[in-house]
Design a protein around this motif. Structure first.
Motif, mmCIF file in Angstrom:
data_model
loop_
_atom_site.group_PDB
_atom_site.id
_atom_site.type_symbol
_atom_site.label_atom_id
_atom_site.label_comp_id
_atom_site.label_asym_id
_atom_site.label_seq_id
_atom_site.Cartn_x
_atom_site.Cartn_y
_atom_site.Cartn_z
ATOM 1 N N VAL A 71 0.837 -1.200 0.000
ATOM 2 C CA VAL A 71 0.000 0.000 0.000
ATOM 3 C C VAL A 71 0.871 1.248 0.000
ATOM 4 O O VAL A 71 0.605 2.219 -0.714
ATOM 5 N N ARG A 72 1.930 1.234 0.804
ATOM 6 C CA ARG A 72 2.817 2.398 0.874
ATOM 7 C C ARG A 72 3.469 2.687 -0.479
ATOM 8 O O ARG A 72 3.493 3.822 -0.941
ATOM 9 N N ARG A 73 4.014 1.628 -1.109
ATOM 10 C CA ARG A 73 4.677 1.829 -2.390
ATOM 11 C C ARG A 73 3.685 2.300 -3.446
ATOM 12 O O ARG A 73 3.972 3.203 -4.230
ATOM 13 N N ALA A 225 5.985 -5.079 5.115
ATOM 14 C CA ALA A 225 5.048 -4.976 3.991
ATOM 15 C C ALA A 225 3.857 -5.912 4.176
ATOM 16 O O ALA A 225 2.709 -5.541 3.917
ATOM 17 N N SER A 226 4.116 -7.126 4.653
ATOM 18 C CA SER A 226 3.043 -8.110 4.818
ATOM 19 C C SER A 226 2.084 -7.706 5.930
ATOM 20 O O SER A 226 0.870 -7.869 5.803
ATOM 21 N N GLN A 227 2.623 -7.194 7.020
ATOM 22 C CA GLN A 227 1.762 -6.753 8.120
ATOM 23 C C GLN A 227 0.912 -5.555 7.705
ATOM 24 O O GLN A 227 -0.237 -5.427 8.119
ATOM 25 N N GLU A 228 1.467 -4.703 6.859
ATOM 26 C CA GLU A 228 0.712 -3.555 6.348
ATOM 27 C C GLU A 228 -0.480 -4.027 5.515
ATOM 28 O O GLU A 228 -1.608 -3.547 5.683
ATOM 29 N N LEU A 229 -0.229 -4.977 4.618
ATOM 30 C CA LEU A 229 -1.310 -5.515 3.791
ATOM 31 C C LEU A 229 -2.354 -6.238 4.639
ATOM 32 O O LEU A 229 -3.557 -6.098 4.420
ATOM 33 N N ALA A 230 -1.881 -7.021 5.608
ATOM 34 C CA ALA A 230 -2.808 -7.763 6.461
ATOM 35 C C ALA A 230 -3.669 -6.827 7.308
ATOM 36 O O ALA A 230 -4.807 -7.157 7.643
ATOM 37 N N MET A 231 -3.137 -5.662 7.648
ATOM 38 C CA MET A 231 -3.889 -4.707 8.456
ATOM 39 C C MET A 231 -4.970 -4.000 7.630
ATOM 40 O O MET A 231 -6.095 -3.802 8.097
ATOM 41 N N LEU A 232 -4.645 -3.649 6.381
ATOM 42 C CA LEU A 232 -5.556 -2.834 5.576
ATOM 43 C C LEU A 232 -6.506 -3.659 4.717
ATOM 44 O O LEU A 232 -7.600 -3.200 4.403
ATOM 45 N N SER A 233 -6.091 -4.841 4.333
ATOM 46 C CA SER A 233 -6.905 -5.633 3.414
ATOM 47 C C SER A 233 -7.852 -6.555 4.178
ATOM 48 O O SER A 233 -7.415 -7.317 5.045
ATOM 49 N N PRO A 234 -9.123 -6.532 3.850
ATOM 50 C CA PRO A 234 -10.063 -7.462 4.490
ATOM 51 C C PRO A 234 -9.663 -8.924 4.275
ATOM 52 O O PRO A 234 -9.811 -9.751 5.173
ATOM 53 N N ALA A 235 -9.133 -9.232 3.094
ATOM 54 C CA ALA A 235 -8.758 -10.612 2.800
ATOM 55 C C ALA A 235 -7.513 -11.057 3.561
ATOM 56 O O ALA A 235 -7.295 -12.249 3.768
ATOM 57 N N GLY A 236 -6.697 -10.096 3.979
ATOM 58 C CA GLY A 236 -5.452 -10.458 4.646
ATOM 59 C C GLY A 236 -5.502 -10.438 6.158
ATOM 60 O O GLY A 236 -4.539 -10.830 6.820
#
Length: 373
Positions: A71-73, A225-236
């Motif tokens: 998300v950041r990138r 990066a993975s924790q960021e995606l897991a925090m923001l994405s409902p699927a993650g």
């Protein structure tokens, strides 16, 4: 003849690598295609813009290849694209169009980009997009229409990343799995080196142990990066617990790998000096195989897709490592001499860290080791 075989081997290797790379990139290719075409359609049909190419390019660049798409990138690239188009539109109103105007716009854009952010991607996108606005024909949709197109593409790219992310576990799990694989193979080769009294095998094991560093170097950024995606994405979100647990154990992965390298270097020296007794060698070789099996179970645990599977293999790893820990007494192993005893003592901190990597606390991990007199 030899040259022909070399060329064929090279081409076959490149072809195989290319096919694997293309196959692994298919999910991202689909996202990039949907993002670019979707942004173009939205700007054309919903906003009524004519040939909104900046909507497509903004989405395509934001979702593009390169590093891990986070998300950041994506936000950084999207913001660079959007600001670049907006700045180009603004300066074009004052300066007009042409080569020297493009040079001025690009220079000013890069100065502003470096002032706003140190990221190379952000600066490049801002400068490139602003220059393109000035160099391309004026939009028939009026001032700042292309800026709105860029916003459309950027917003759609961010929505795709959040709502349709790649598996947030993939990058850290791949690195961890390879790390444990190299570490397990290194311990197994140490076992063979002791069994066969082969110092060359010990040096080969040292190469394996050193190979773990590249995976350790990847892990901090991969976890972030993975924790960021897991925090923001409902699927993650279902992966948050797992990612947090693995991330918190990073120091133990690091320390275990470092201790392993120290142990293997010392083993190579010990074998070179023939400092292990036959009795000590007969006891240490199977002990190292047991440690290798415990590390291999750790590798299997991180590859498991379910929490139940992960806990199952972590329990197996703990059991194997605890059994190995209980034997780490030089006298009980029949290991004599300063160098031989030092080898056994070097294994103790490594096994402690491996047990903590498998879920044991430090206090409970050290309880499995025999007291040294």
């Amino acid at each position: 003849m030899a040259t022909g075989r070399t060329v064929r081997t090279f081409l076959a290797t490149r072809n195989k690598a290319g096919l694997v790379r293309a196959r692994n990139s298919l999910p991202r290719i689909i996202r990039m295609t949907l993002g670019a075409i979707g942004a173009f359609w939205a700007a054309e049909e919903l906003l009524g813009h004519t040939q909104p190419i900046f909507a497509a390019t903004s989405a395509l660049v934001s979702l593009g290849f390169g590093g891990a798409t986070t998300v950041r990138r994506t936000a950084e690239v999207a913001l660079g694209c959007t600001l670049g188009v907006a700045l180009g539109d603004l300066l074009m109103q004052w300066l007009g169009q042409g080569i020297w105007q493009a040079a001025v716009v690009m220079s000013l854009s890069l100065v502003i980009a470096r002032y706003l952010d140190s990221g190379a991607i952000f600066s490049t996108q801002l400068g490139m997009q602003s220059a393109l606005v000035v160099l391309l024909p004026i939009s028939v949709d009026g001032p700042f229409a292309r800026s709105l197109d860029a916003v459309t593409g950027s917003v759609l790219a961010l929505l795709i990343i959040v709502l349709w992310p790649s598996d947030p576990r993939r990058t850290p799990v791949a690195a961890l799995s390879e790390l444990f694989k190299e570490l397990s193979e290194s311990m197994l080769e140490c076992s063979w080196a002791i069994r066969d009294d082969d110092r060359r095998a010990a040096f080969h094991a040292l190469v394996k142990a050193r190979a773990t560093q590249k995976y350790l170097d990847q892990l901090p950024a991969a976890f972030k990066a993975s924790q960021e995606l897991a925090m923001l994405s409902p699927a993650g979100r279902r992966h948050r617990e797992e990612l947090n647990r693995l991330s918190e154990r990073f120091n133990h992965y690091d320390w275990a790998s470092r201790n392993a390298r120290v142990f293997v270097r010392r083993l190579a020296s010990t074998l070179s000096n023939s400092a292990l007794t036959p009795e000590g060698s007969a006891a240490l070789a199977p002990l190292l195989r047991e440690i290798a099996e415990g590390i291999n179970a750790l590798a299997q645990s991180v590859r498991e897709p379910t929490l139940a599977g992960q806990h199952k293999y972590e329990k197996i790893a703990r059991s194997q490592l605890e059994a190995a820990a209980a034997q780490l007494d030089p006298r009980a192993l029949g290991v004599e001499g300063l160098q031989g005893e030092g080898l056994v003592l070097l294994l103790r901190p490594m096994v402690v860290d491996l047990l903590e990597a498998a879920g044991r606390s430090n206090e409970s991990a050290v309880e499995f080791f025999p007291k040294l007199s």
